[in-house]
Scaffold this active site. Structure first.
Site, PDB file in Angstrom:
ATOM      1  N   GLY A  87       0.771  -1.375  -0.052  1.00 19.54           N
ATOM      2  CA  GLY A  87      -0.029   0.058  -0.006  1.00 19.54           C
ATOM      3  C   GLY A  87       0.838   1.249   0.046  1.00 19.54           C
ATOM      4  CB  VAL A  88       1.356   4.032  -2.134  1.00 20.93           C
ATOM      5  CG1 VAL A  88       2.009   5.278  -2.142  1.00 20.93           C
ATOM      6  CG2 VAL A  88       2.359   2.906  -2.557  1.00 20.93           C
ATOM      7  NE  ARG A  94      -1.285   8.483 -10.915  1.00 19.58           N
ATOM      8  CZ  ARG A  94      -1.913   7.350 -10.553  1.00 19.58           C
ATOM      9  NH1 ARG A  94      -1.093   6.474  -9.963  1.00 19.58           N
ATOM     10  NH2 ARG A  94      -3.013   7.161 -10.885  1.00 19.58           N
ATOM     11  NE  ARG A  95       4.621  12.987  -3.686  1.00 17.25           N
ATOM     12  CZ  ARG A  95       4.369  13.777  -2.681  1.00 17.25           C
ATOM     13  NH1 ARG A  95       5.450  13.669  -1.564  1.00 17.25           N
ATOM     14  NH2 ARG A  95       3.593  14.625  -2.580  1.00 17.25           N
ATOM     15  N   GLY A  96       6.695   6.981  -7.676  1.00 19.65           N
ATOM     16  CA  GLY A  96       7.652   5.790  -7.872  1.00 19.65           C
ATOM     17  C   GLY A  96       7.690   5.014  -6.526  1.00 19.65           C
ATOM     18  CB  VAL A  97       6.178   5.003  -3.184  1.00 16.27           C
ATOM     19  CG1 VAL A  97       5.935   4.342  -2.007  1.00 16.27           C
ATOM     20  CG2 VAL A  97       6.486   6.397  -2.800  1.00 16.27           C
ATOM     21  CG  LEU A  98       3.568  -0.192  -6.664  1.00 13.80           C
ATOM     22  CD1 LEU A  98       3.361  -1.030  -5.343  1.00 13.80           C
ATOM     23  CD2 LEU A  98       2.429  -0.063  -7.731  1.00 13.80           C
ATOM     24  CB  THR A  99       8.353   1.757  -9.115  1.00 13.26           C
ATOM     25  OG1 THR A  99       6.971   1.921  -9.998  1.00 13.26           O
ATOM     26  CG2 THR A  99       9.416   1.069 -10.035  1.00 13.26           C
ATOM     27  CE1 TYR A 127       1.684  -5.449  -7.046  1.00 10.21           C
ATOM     28  CE2 TYR A 127      -0.604  -5.798  -7.014  1.00 10.21           C
ATOM     29  CZ  TYR A 127       0.585  -5.330  -6.333  1.00 10.21           C
ATOM     30  OH  TYR A 127       0.364  -4.728  -5.222  1.00 10.21           O
ATOM     31  CG  PHE A 417      -1.064 -14.948   0.268  1.00 10.69           C
ATOM     32  CD1 PHE A 417      -0.086 -13.986  -0.177  1.00 10.69           C
ATOM     33  CD2 PHE A 417      -1.306 -16.103  -0.581  1.00 10.69           C
ATOM     34  CE1 PHE A 417       0.532 -14.027  -1.498  1.00 10.69           C
ATOM     35  CE2 PHE A 417      -0.862 -16.259  -1.797  1.00 10.69           C
ATOM     36  CZ  PHE A 417       0.250 -15.277  -2.298  1.00 10.69           C
TER      37      PHE A 417
END
Length: 417
Positions: A87-88, A94-99, A127, A417
Site C-alpha cells: 500500500g501507498v 505517483r512518486r515511484g513509491v510502489l515501483t 502487477y 494472503f
C-alpha cells in the site's frame, strides 16, 4: 524507471515499526482499526519480512510485507515469497513509491534464494508491469438449496458432524485436512505459522456481516476419521414466500470424491436456507462435475494467484513437465536482467529436467510475465501465442511445448494472503 524523489528511500522495516506499516495499509485500503478484531486476529505477516519506503520526514510513504512459502508447482515445490499488504499513502502516490517497493522486494527475494514471488492482486492492472502474470483462476458459485448431485460410491457410508468453530480446539484439524486435501495441487499454499493457522479459524463478530457465529461441519468415515470439513455461517432472510437464509461457506475441503459429495450434500440441504455461496474453488473442483445442473449456480471465474519468476532457470528446473520437451525460450525481463536471454529447457515427461543458457535465437519469445502465467500449468502457451502475447519462431510448432508446460491439475490457492 525514474528514481524516487530526493530524501525517499526503500528499507527493510524493523519489527518495532510494524504498527506504522499497518497504519499505511489502513489508509491505502480504507480500512478501520477495530480493537475487538485486533484482539482475536493475529498479525500474520512475519515482522522480519516487512518493507517500506520512508519519506524525508521519517514517516512511511508506502509499505509491504511477504510470507515465506513453499509453493507447490507441477511435480514439485519451490521457495516462494508471498507478497502482501502492499500500500501507498494516498498523498504519496505517483512518486515511484510502489515501483521502489517492488524492486526492493525482488532484490530481497534474490538474496533469500526465493525462486518465485506470488500475490493476490487487489487491482489486476497493476502487477503485470512488474513481471507478474495471472497463473491461476478460481470459480465461485451461488447454489440453490437442494441442488442435485450425481451419486458417488461410498458417500452414503459417511457421516457429518456439526459444531461451533472454536479456534483453540479446531485449528490443528482444519490445518491437517487443508494440507491433505490440496496435496499435489500447484499453487496450494499451506498455512505454516501459528498466526496463519489461527487466522483461518477465528471468528470476530465484526467479520460476520450479519451471519451467525461460524460453524464447523466435518465428514467422518466408519472408523471416525475426518475426511473433510467446511466452515460456514448462515444469514437470516425472509421473503413473502417464506424463509430465504443464505449459507456463506468460508472453506470446504475434502480428501476424496465421497467426502466431497457428503459435505456438499449437507451444505446444500440446511433448513430455512435458499442459497449457498461457495468459497474460492479450483477450476476443476469435483463439485463442478457432480452438479446435475450447473447453470443455476452461475459459475463466476476470477483471477487467483499472480506469479513472478525471480530466478528463471532455477524456477523452471524446479517443476516437472507433462510431456517430453526441448525448447529454447527467449525471455525478456526489464527488472531482473539475470533472467533475460535464451534458456534451453530439456525434460522428459514427469522426469529429469535440465535448464541451461542457450546460444542463437529462441523458439518461443515471451516476457517474464507470460512465463509466470504459464508456470503453474494453468495457462496455455498456444493460447497466449494466439493472443499475440507470445511470439513463436517461424517453423516451430509451439503445441508440444504448450502440452509440456500444462498440467492435469488446475492451479489455485484456496485463501487470500
Amino acid at each position: 524507471m525514474p528514481p524516487l524523489p530526493d530524501g525517499y528511500r526503500p528499507l527493510a522495516l524493523p519489527a518495532d515499526r510494524a504498527d506504522e506499516m499497518r497504519a499505511v495499509s489502513r489508509l491505502a485500503f480504507a480500512g478501520t482499526l477495530d480493537p475487538a478484531v485486533e484482539e482475536v486476529v493475529p498479525f500474520s505477516v512475519p515482522t522480519d519480512r516487512l518493507g517500506a519506503v520512508e519519506a524525508p520526514d521519517g514517516t512511511l510513504a508506502g509499505a509491504h510485507g511477504s510470507f515465506a512459502f513453499t509453493m507447490p508447482v507441477p511435480g514439485g515445490s519451490v521457495p516462494c515469497a508471498g507478497l502482501t499488504w502492499v500500500g501507498v499513502r494516498p498523498e504519496q502516490r505517483r512518486r515511484g513509491v510502489l515501483t521502489a517497493m517492488i524492486d526492493h522486494h525482488l532484490a530481497r527475494c534474490v538474496e533469500r534464494g526465493e525462486r518465485v514471488s506470488a500475490l493476490f492482486a487487489a487491482e489486476t492492472a497493476i502487477y503485470g508491469r512488474f513481471g507478474y502474470g495471472c497463473a491461476a483462476d478460481d470459480v465461485r458459485l451461488t447454489l440453490p438449496r437442494r441442488a442435485a448431485l450425481r451419486p458417488v460410491p461410498g458417500a452414503d457410508a459417511l457421516t457429518v458432524r456439526l459444531t461451533h468453530l472454536d479456534a483453540e480446539e479446531h485449528a490443528d484439524l482444519v490445518d491437517d485436512l487443508h494440507r491433505r486435501a490440496g496435496a499435489g495441487r500447484p499453487g496450494w499454499m499451506t498455512r505454516d505459522s501459528a498466526a496463519l493457522r489461527r487466522r483461518m479459524v477465528v471468528d470476530p463478530p465484526a467479520w460476520r456481516g450479519g451471519t451467525e457465529a461460524m460453524l464447523l461441519a466435518t465428514v467422518h468415515d466408519a472408523q471416525g476419521a475426518a475426511r473433510g470439513y467446511a466452515t460456514f455461517a448462515r444469514k437470516e432472510g425472509w421473503e413473502p414466500t417464506g424463509p430465504a437464509y443464505t449459507v456463506r461457506v468460508r472453506e470446504a475441503h475434502a480428501l476424496d470424491a465421497a467426502a466431497t459429495h457428503a459435505l456438499w450434500s449437507f451444505l446444500l440441504d440446511l433448513d430455512l436456507t435458499s442459497t449457498v455461496e461457495s468459497p474460492m474453488l479450483p477450476a476443476d473442483h469435483p463439485l463442478l462435475h457432480l452438479l446435475v445442473d450447473p447453470r443455476p449456480a452461475g459459475p463466476r471465474l476470477a483471477d487467483n494467484l499472480w506469479v513472478r519468476l525471480v530466478d528463471v532457470p532455477a524456477a523452471l528446473a524446479a517443476r516437472s513437465y507433462a510431456a517430453d520437451v526441448d525448447v529454447v525460450l527467449d525471455v525478456r525481463d526489464d527488472r531482473l536482467p539475470a533472467n533475460a536471454g535464451t534458456w534451453r529447457v530439456r525434460a522428459t515427461a514427469h522426469g529429469d529436467v535440465e535448464v541451461t543458457r542457450a546460444d542463437g535465437p529462441g523458439d518461443v519469445l515471451l516476457d517474464v510475465r507470460e512465463l509466470g502465467a504459464a508456470y503453474l500449468g494453468g495457462r496455455s502457451l498456444t493460447a497466449m501465442a494466439r493472443a499475440g502475447l507470445v511470439q513463436v519462431r517461424d517453423g516451430y510448432d509451439v503445441t508440444g511445448a504448450a502440452a509440456a508446460f500444462g498440467w492435469p491439475v488446475a492451479p489455485v490457492c484456496s485463501w487470500v494472503f
